[in-house]
Scaffold this active site. Structure first.
Site, PDB file in Angstrom:
ATOM      1  N   GLU A  72     -10.680  -5.683   9.140  1.00  0.00           N
ATOM      2  CA  GLU A  72     -10.161  -4.481   8.476  1.00  0.00           C
ATOM      3  C   GLU A  72     -10.657  -4.485   7.030  1.00  0.00           C
ATOM      4  O   GLU A  72     -10.352  -5.386   6.263  1.00  0.00           O
ATOM      5  CB  GLU A  72      -8.643  -4.577   8.524  1.00  0.00           C
ATOM      6  CG  GLU A  72      -7.869  -3.416   8.062  1.00  0.00           C
ATOM      7  CD  GLU A  72      -6.377  -3.703   8.199  1.00  0.00           C
ATOM      8  OE1 GLU A  72      -5.946  -4.839   7.960  1.00  0.00           O
ATOM      9  OE2 GLU A  72      -5.660  -2.782   8.564  1.00  0.00           O
ATOM     10  N   GLY A 118       2.731  -5.680   7.463  1.00  0.00           N
ATOM     11  CA  GLY A 118       1.750  -6.421   6.678  1.00  0.00           C
ATOM     12  C   GLY A 118       0.626  -6.912   7.563  1.00  0.00           C
ATOM     13  O   GLY A 118       0.362  -6.339   8.634  1.00  0.00           O
ATOM     14  N   CYS A 130      -3.254   1.166   6.971  1.00  0.00           N
ATOM     15  CA  CYS A 130      -3.433   0.406   8.208  1.00  0.00           C
ATOM     16  C   CYS A 130      -3.998   1.272   9.328  1.00  0.00           C
ATOM     17  O   CYS A 130      -4.493   0.763  10.324  1.00  0.00           O
ATOM     18  CB  CYS A 130      -2.095  -0.153   8.651  1.00  0.00           C
ATOM     19  SG  CYS A 130      -0.879   1.156   8.867  1.00  0.00           S
ATOM     20  N   ASN A 163       0.806  -1.242   0.000  1.00  0.00           N
ATOM     21  CA  ASN A 163       0.000   0.000   0.000  1.00  0.00           C
ATOM     22  C   ASN A 163       0.829   1.276   0.000  1.00  0.00           C
ATOM     23  O   ASN A 163       0.380   2.320  -0.447  1.00  0.00           O
ATOM     24  CB  ASN A 163      -1.000  -0.019   1.149  1.00  0.00           C
ATOM     25  CG  ASN A 163      -0.336  -0.115   2.513  1.00  0.00           C
ATOM     26  OD1 ASN A 163       0.807  -0.503   2.635  1.00  0.00           O
ATOM     27  ND2 ASN A 163      -1.086   0.257   3.542  1.00  0.00           N
ATOM     28  N   GLU A 202       4.711  -4.505  12.260  1.00  0.00           N
ATOM     29  CA  GLU A 202       3.727  -3.440  12.033  1.00  0.00           C
ATOM     30  C   GLU A 202       2.569  -4.088  11.297  1.00  0.00           C
ATOM     31  O   GLU A 202       2.664  -4.365  10.106  1.00  0.00           O
ATOM     32  CB  GLU A 202       4.360  -2.325  11.188  1.00  0.00           C
ATOM     33  CG  GLU A 202       5.538  -1.643  11.825  1.00  0.00           C
ATOM     34  CD  GLU A 202       5.117  -0.709  12.950  1.00  0.00           C
ATOM     35  OE1 GLU A 202       6.005  -0.169  13.624  1.00  0.00           O
ATOM     36  OE2 GLU A 202       3.908  -0.515  13.147  1.00  0.00           O
ATOM     37  N   PRO A 262      10.016  -7.003  -1.256  1.00  0.00           N
ATOM     38  CA  PRO A 262       8.834  -6.144  -1.385  1.00  0.00           C
ATOM     39  C   PRO A 262       7.598  -6.961  -1.723  1.00  0.00           C
ATOM     40  O   PRO A 262       7.709  -8.137  -2.090  1.00  0.00           O
ATOM     41  CB  PRO A 262       9.206  -5.210  -2.537  1.00  0.00           C
ATOM     42  CG  PRO A 262      10.124  -6.030  -3.386  1.00  0.00           C
ATOM     43  CD  PRO A 262      10.903  -6.893  -2.428  1.00  0.00           C
ATOM     44  N   ALA A 263       6.433  -6.348  -1.651  1.00  0.00           N
ATOM     45  CA  ALA A 263       5.183  -7.036  -1.982  1.00  0.00           C
ATOM     46  C   ALA A 263       5.164  -7.373  -3.463  1.00  0.00           C
ATOM     47  O   ALA A 263       5.652  -6.604  -4.294  1.00  0.00           O
ATOM     48  CB  ALA A 263       3.989  -6.160  -1.628  1.00  0.00           C
TER      49      ALA A 263
HETATM   50  N1  LIG Z   1       1.068  -1.433  10.691  1.00  0.00           N
HETATM   51  C1  LIG Z   1       1.505  -0.917   9.566  1.00  0.00           C
HETATM   52  O1  LIG Z   1       2.379  -0.016   9.531  1.00  0.00           O
HETATM   53  C2  LIG Z   1       0.959  -1.439   8.262  1.00  0.00           C
HETATM   54  C3  LIG Z   1       1.283  -0.747   7.096  1.00  0.00           C
HETATM   55  C4  LIG Z   1       0.779  -1.235   5.878  1.00  0.00           C
HETATM   56  C5  LIG Z   1      -0.032  -2.369   5.829  1.00  0.00           C
HETATM   57  N2  LIG Z   1      -0.310  -3.000   7.000  1.00  0.00           N
HETATM   58  C6  LIG Z   1      -1.187  -4.154   6.997  1.00  0.00           C
HETATM   59  O2  LIG Z   1      -0.871  -5.050   5.894  1.00  0.00           O
HETATM   60  C7  LIG Z   1      -2.064  -5.631   5.388  1.00  0.00           C
HETATM   61  C8  LIG Z   1      -2.197  -5.323   3.931  1.00  0.00           C
HETATM   62  O3  LIG Z   1      -0.980  -5.530   3.277  1.00  0.00           O
HETATM   63  P1  LIG Z   1      -0.718  -6.886   2.520  1.00  0.00           P
HETATM   64  O4  LIG Z   1      -1.980  -7.416   1.942  1.00  0.00           O
HETATM   65  O5  LIG Z   1       0.449  -6.708   1.610  1.00  0.00           O
HETATM   66  O6  LIG Z   1      -0.280  -7.847   3.730  1.00  0.00           O
HETATM   67  P2  LIG Z   1       0.361  -9.294   3.611  1.00  0.00           P
HETATM   68  O7  LIG Z   1       0.653  -9.686   4.992  1.00  0.00           O
HETATM   69  O8  LIG Z   1      -0.451 -10.184   2.771  1.00  0.00           O
HETATM   70  O9  LIG Z   1       1.739  -9.069   2.813  1.00  0.00           O
HETATM   71  C9  LIG Z   1       2.735  -8.259   3.368  1.00  0.00           C
HETATM   72  C10 LIG Z   1       4.091  -8.816   2.910  1.00  0.00           C
HETATM   73  O10 LIG Z   1       4.235 -10.111   3.451  1.00  0.00           O
HETATM   74  C11 LIG Z   1       4.539 -11.033   2.421  1.00  0.00           C
HETATM   75  N3  LIG Z   1       3.991 -12.346   2.770  1.00  0.00           N
HETATM   76  C12 LIG Z   1       2.773 -12.830   2.467  1.00  0.00           C
HETATM   77  N4  LIG Z   1       2.647 -14.088   2.940  1.00  0.00           N
HETATM   78  C13 LIG Z   1       3.821 -14.391   3.556  1.00  0.00           C
HETATM   79  C14 LIG Z   1       4.334 -15.538   4.227  1.00  0.00           C
HETATM   80  N5  LIG Z   1       3.595 -16.646   4.385  1.00  0.00           N
HETATM   81  N6  LIG Z   1       5.595 -15.502   4.703  1.00  0.00           N
HETATM   82  C15 LIG Z   1       6.357 -14.392   4.560  1.00  0.00           C
HETATM   83  N7  LIG Z   1       5.930 -13.271   3.934  1.00  0.00           N
HETATM   84  C16 LIG Z   1       4.671 -13.274   3.444  1.00  0.00           C
HETATM   85  C17 LIG Z   1       3.912 -10.434   1.189  1.00  0.00           C
HETATM   86  O11 LIG Z   1       4.524 -10.954   0.030  1.00  0.00           O
HETATM   87  C18 LIG Z   1       4.200  -8.969   1.393  1.00  0.00           C
HETATM   88  O12 LIG Z   1       5.518  -8.664   0.977  1.00  0.00           O
HETATM   89  C19 LIG Z   1      -3.194  -5.013   6.168  1.00  0.00           C
HETATM   90  O13 LIG Z   1      -3.562  -5.850   7.223  1.00  0.00           O
HETATM   91  C20 LIG Z   1      -2.601  -3.725   6.710  1.00  0.00           C
HETATM   92  O14 LIG Z   1      -3.237  -3.285   7.878  1.00  0.00           O
HETATM   93  C21 LIG Z   1       0.152  -2.555   8.214  1.00  0.00           C
HETATM   94  O1  LIG Z   2      -0.701   1.728   5.903  1.00  0.00           O
HETATM   95  C1  LIG Z   2       0.099   1.894   6.757  1.00  0.00           C
HETATM   96  C2  LIG Z   2       0.975   3.082   6.840  1.00  0.00           C
HETATM   97  O2  LIG Z   2       1.920   2.873   7.845  1.00  0.00           O
HETATM   98  C3  LIG Z   2       0.134   4.281   7.111  1.00  0.00           C
HETATM   99  S1  LIG Z   2       1.055   5.726   7.254  1.00  0.00           S
HETATM  100  O3  LIG Z   2       1.368   6.156   5.885  1.00  0.00           O
HETATM  101  O4  LIG Z   2       2.320   5.439   7.984  1.00  0.00           O
HETATM  102  O5  LIG Z   2       0.208   6.660   7.976  1.00  0.00           O
END
Ligand SMILES: NC(=O)c1ccc[n+]([C@@H]2O[C@H](COP(=O)([O-])OP(=O)(O)OC[C@H]3O[C@@H](n4cnc5c(N)ncnc54)[C@H](O)[C@@H]3O)[C@@H](O)[C@H]2O)c1
Ligand SMILES: O=C[C@H](O)CS(=O)(=O)O
Length: 493
Positions: A395, A240, A296, A161, A262, A185-186
């Site tokens: 979420e 993530g 997030c 994101n 995070e 990275p994603a």
């Molecule tokens: N707290 C924060 O700062 C923050 C910031 C951004 C997103 N998020 C959270 O992330 C989620 C959305 O992002 P997303 O869909 O990319 O999350 P995700 O957990 O699916 O993926 C995040 C990363 O983890 C990797 N990943 C996926 N499965 C894995 C596994 N089994 N082992 C190791 N790595 C793996 C993905 O390839 C990606 O690089 C939401 O829940 C959001 O709240 C949190």
């Molecule tokens: O989505 C998660 C990010 O950490 C939000 S922010 O850009 O840091 O506010």
């Protein structure tokens, strides 16, 4: 193979892994497509790595760590500052790259570059302020010190994101502390991260200090599990979803790695009847619709006190209904496409489930711009959703605002905290005693008080409960990449 993404600096479009200072294909030669969420068109193909690539990267990072650790902090800071200058000089291209692969409006893509750069700048400055303690010895003839040292090889795993900001706020403190880095990275948004690594290489970062490999969703577990099992990898910094965060915590226990997690959120946004309603509407618009609600910390549940519910709902629905949805190529677009079909299906499921349980759609509630593609959702306001609705517990990660009416402060605090998550929360009130009570009672890591835009490099960003632990940014952000060594020198009597 690359498609029509023209950049002023064509060097920024990288389609290889970067390991030990060389750009290379995946060991097995596999690739994965990177597509534009606005129209599903192919942008480029990047390596689909395997455990072999993960091993090569870990070898490189481990070999490079001693020299980078021994580099004086000022010299490390100078490299990071050169990286900062290159990021800023390429803001336009990086912003376009972010918008192209993630879908956010171009203004938000450009703003994200500055947000990412703010973390790079912050930790370039923090690097030269890493200090320890000289301890007053309790006995004669002894000197005692506490010094801070880099933890070693760090694996950083980031979400789609904020393709620039999330990885910058991990790589920058890791390099500032003297760690070497493995980045993954994603799968949806690797190009921005690859471009940032290219600029770090241009800034003079020594080979092996920063390595990045790409992988598909199917291959990612093999790549990351290789790092989890590798005792040389001393830290995982993950941003993530909570389920993946829990997996990493379980699997890193075997080698007791340091963890920064995070994770997911479920932010409540509370409007009390003594709030400035116009300010509350503006704050909600800023917090909720940034990145189309795919953040997030965006409000996932909006609680409005009964005395102002109708007035607030009317004001909000008018503003939400005026938001323009479209691709980043449309200059006036304010809400871009969602990242992929999986995300769209979850958002529509949340809307349909809430309506099935009695919620009323005040505005939106459906796909739009389908002539462009399947990923566009109308900004939506629901009223009267029940606590049993899926969007209350999960979420949504999209442009949907469910409004819940409440009567009393203790009732709304109970509901606001009734979630396993604890990342961010927001409330609007002009009563100073209530502000003190509510800020203290909310179970989360970040509280916006009469404010919807809380992100800043100077602030400690992170959550509690199942939103994770560790803090990114602020003077606390470096601690997660270091450990403390106690030196006790005797024989001085
Ligand atoms: N707290 C924060 O700062 C923050 C910031 C951004 C997103 N998020 C959270 O992330 C989620 C959305 O992002 P997303 O869909 O990319 O999350 P995700 O957990 O699916 O993926 C995040 C990363 O983890 C990797 N990943 C996926 N499965 C894995 C596994 N089994 N082992 C190791 N790595 C793996 C993905 O390839 C990606 O690089 C939401 O829940 C959001 O709240 C949190
Ligand atoms: O989505 C998660 C990010 O950490 C939000 S922010 O850009 O840091 O506010």
């Amino acid at each position: 193979m690359q498609h029509d993404l023209t950049l002023h600096n064509s060097e920024l479009l990288r389609t290889r892994n970067f390991i030990a200072g060389t750009w290379r294909a995946a060991a097995g030669g596999a690739t994965l497509p990177v597509t534009d969420p606005a129209n599903q068109r192919l942008i480029a193909e990047v390596p689909d790595s395997s455990a072999d690539d993960a091993q090569q990267a870990a070898d490189a990072a481990y070999a490079a760590f001693p020299a980078w650790r021994a580099t004086p902090a000022k010299a490390r800071a100078q490299v990071i500052k050169r990286w900062l200058a290159l990021i800023l000089a390429n803001q336009d291209d990086l912003g376009r790259l972010i918008s192209r692969e993630q879908g956010k409006p171009l203004a938000e893509g450009r703003a994200e570059v500055l947000y990412a750069a703010s973390y790079v700048e912050w930790f370039a400055e923090e690097a030269v302020r890493i200090c320890g303690d000289v301890i007053a010895p309790p006995v004669v003839g002894r000197q005692m010190f506490a010094i801070k040292e880099p933890v070693g090889v760090v694996a950083v795993i980031t979400p789609w994101n904020f393709p620039a900001a999330m990885i910058a706020r991990k790589i920058a403190p890791a390099l500032a502390a003297g760690c070497s880095v493995l980045a993954k990275p994603a799968e949806d948004t690797p190009l921005t991260a690859l471009a940032l690594v290219h600029l770090a290489e241009q800034a003079g970062l020594p080979a092996g200090v920063l390595n990045i490999i790409c992988a598909s969703r199917a291959q990612t577990p093999a790549v990351v599990d290789a790092w989890l099992a590798d005792g040389r990898v001393r830290k995982i910094s993950f941003t993530g979803s909570t389920p993946v965060g829990k997996h990493l915590a379980r699997e890193s226990a075997a080698t007791l790695k340091k963890l920064s997690l995070e994770l997911g959120g479920n932010a409540p946004f509370i409007v009390f009847d003594d709030a400035d309603l116009d300010a509350a509407v503006q704050g909600l618009m800023a917090a909720k619709f940034r990145n189309g609600g795919q953040t997030c910390v965006c409000p996932n549940r909006v609680y409005v006190q009964a005395g102002v519910f109708e007035a607030f709902a009317d004001k909000l629905a008018a503003q939400v209904g005026a938001l323009r949805v479209g691709p980043a190529t449309e200059a006036d677009a304010q809400i871009g496409p969602m990242i992929n079909e999986r995300a769209v299906h979850k958002i529509l499921r949340h809307i349909d489930d809430a309506v099935a349980q009695g919620a009323k759609v005040l505005v939106g509630g459906h796909r739009v711009r389908e002539e462009l593609g399947p990923n566009y959702i109308a900004p939506t306001v629901l009223a009267g959703a029940t606590k049993a609705a899926a969007l209350c517990a999960e979420e949504t990660f999209g442009p949907v605002v469910p409004l819940f009416r409440f009567e009393q402060e203790d009732e709304v605090l109970r509901d606001a905290n009734d979630t396993p998550f604890g990342l961010a929360a927001y409330f609007y009130s002009q009563d100073v005693r209530r502000i003190a009570r509510v800020a203290s009672a909310l179970e989360c890591g970040i509280v916006g008080i009469n404010e919807g835009a809380v992100a800043a490099e100077a602030a400690p960003f992170g959550g509690v409960k199942e939103s994770g632990y560790g803090r990114e940014g602020s003077r606390h952000g470096l601690e997660d990449y270091m450990h403390i060594k106690y030196l006790c020198q005797g024989g001085l009597a």
